[in-house]
Motif scaffolding. Structure first.
Motif, mmCIF file in Angstrom:
data_model
loop_
_atom_site.group_PDB
_atom_site.id
_atom_site.type_symbol
_atom_site.label_atom_id
_atom_site.label_comp_id
_atom_site.label_asym_id
_atom_site.label_seq_id
_atom_site.Cartn_x
_atom_site.Cartn_y
_atom_site.Cartn_z
ATOM 1 N N UNK A 79 0.835 -1.204 0.000
ATOM 2 C CA UNK A 79 0.000 0.000 0.000
ATOM 3 C C UNK A 79 0.867 1.250 0.000
ATOM 4 N N UNK A 80 1.963 1.202 0.758
ATOM 5 C CA UNK A 80 2.864 2.358 0.864
ATOM 6 C C UNK A 80 3.824 2.457 -0.320
ATOM 7 N N UNK A 81 3.651 1.606 -1.331
ATOM 8 C CA UNK A 81 4.489 1.581 -2.534
ATOM 9 C C UNK A 81 5.963 1.290 -2.255
ATOM 10 N N UNK A 82 6.221 0.494 -1.231
ATOM 11 C CA UNK A 82 7.586 0.037 -0.958
ATOM 12 C C UNK A 82 7.849 -1.333 -1.587
ATOM 13 N N UNK A 83 6.757 -2.019 -1.967
ATOM 14 C CA UNK A 83 6.854 -3.315 -2.630
ATOM 15 C C UNK A 83 5.945 -3.310 -3.853
ATOM 16 N N UNK A 84 6.342 -4.017 -4.909
ATOM 17 C CA UNK A 84 5.457 -4.094 -6.079
ATOM 18 C C UNK A 84 4.217 -4.939 -5.767
ATOM 19 N N UNK A 85 3.126 -4.585 -6.394
ATOM 20 C CA UNK A 85 1.849 -5.268 -6.157
ATOM 21 C C UNK A 85 1.937 -6.760 -6.460
ATOM 22 N N UNK A 86 2.648 -7.125 -7.539
ATOM 23 C CA UNK A 86 2.726 -8.537 -7.899
ATOM 24 C C UNK A 86 3.381 -9.364 -6.795
ATOM 25 N N UNK A 87 4.350 -8.767 -6.101
ATOM 26 C CA UNK A 87 5.037 -9.480 -5.025
ATOM 27 C C UNK A 87 4.104 -9.669 -3.821
ATOM 28 N N UNK A 88 3.363 -8.625 -3.494
ATOM 29 C CA UNK A 88 2.408 -8.710 -2.388
ATOM 30 C C UNK A 88 1.382 -9.810 -2.677
ATOM 31 N N UNK A 89 0.844 -9.812 -3.889
ATOM 32 C CA UNK A 89 -0.146 -10.828 -4.258
ATOM 33 C C UNK A 89 0.471 -12.216 -4.217
ATOM 34 N N UNK A 90 1.669 -12.365 -4.719
ATOM 35 C CA UNK A 90 2.343 -13.658 -4.728
ATOM 36 C C UNK A 90 2.557 -14.187 -3.311
ATOM 37 N N UNK A 91 2.997 -13.338 -2.419
ATOM 38 C CA UNK A 91 3.276 -13.772 -1.054
ATOM 39 C C UNK A 91 1.995 -14.064 -0.277
ATOM 40 N N UNK A 92 1.011 -13.191 -0.395
ATOM 41 C CA UNK A 92 -0.202 -13.331 0.392
ATOM 42 C C UNK A 92 -1.034 -14.532 -0.074
ATOM 43 N N UNK A 93 -1.101 -14.731 -1.371
ATOM 44 C CA UNK A 93 -1.924 -15.822 -1.868
ATOM 45 C C UNK A 93 -1.109 -17.062 -2.144
#
Length: 93
Positions: A79-93
């Motif tokens: 959310x704070x734009x410190x990580x790319x969205x694709x990485x967040x989605x990959x890790x969370x799901x």
């Protein structure tokens, strides 16, 4: 409630603080809180094993605290734009 469970509960309660620190731009403080949470995970596990203080509550709380901290940090950093969205989605799901 045993000491390992109290330590785990403290780690779980640190999640909102860590999220707030990241969102308010205090990333260094959030980093050190994250490090302290990681160390507390090792300490509570050591105490539980060494002093035979394992409990069913601890067996439930410990993985919840770990996952709550990790998932909330990944989402917050995304959310704070410190990580790319694709990485967040990959890790969370």
């Amino acid at each position: 409630m045993s000491l390992p469970n109290l330590i785990t509960l403290g780690r779980l309660l640190s999640v909102p603080l860590a999220v707030w620190l990241v969102l308010s731009g205090e990333t260094a403080a959030a980093f050190w809180l994250f490090i302290a949470a990681g160390l507390s995970d090792a300490v509570d596990g050591f105490i539980a094993r060494r002093f035979n203080q394992r409990s069913s509550l601890g067996a439930l709380l410990d993985p919840i605290a770990d996952k709550a901290l990790l998932v909330s940090m990944y989402v917050t950093l995304g959310i704070a734009d410190h990580l790319p969205t694709w990485l967040v989605i990959l890790v969370v799901f």
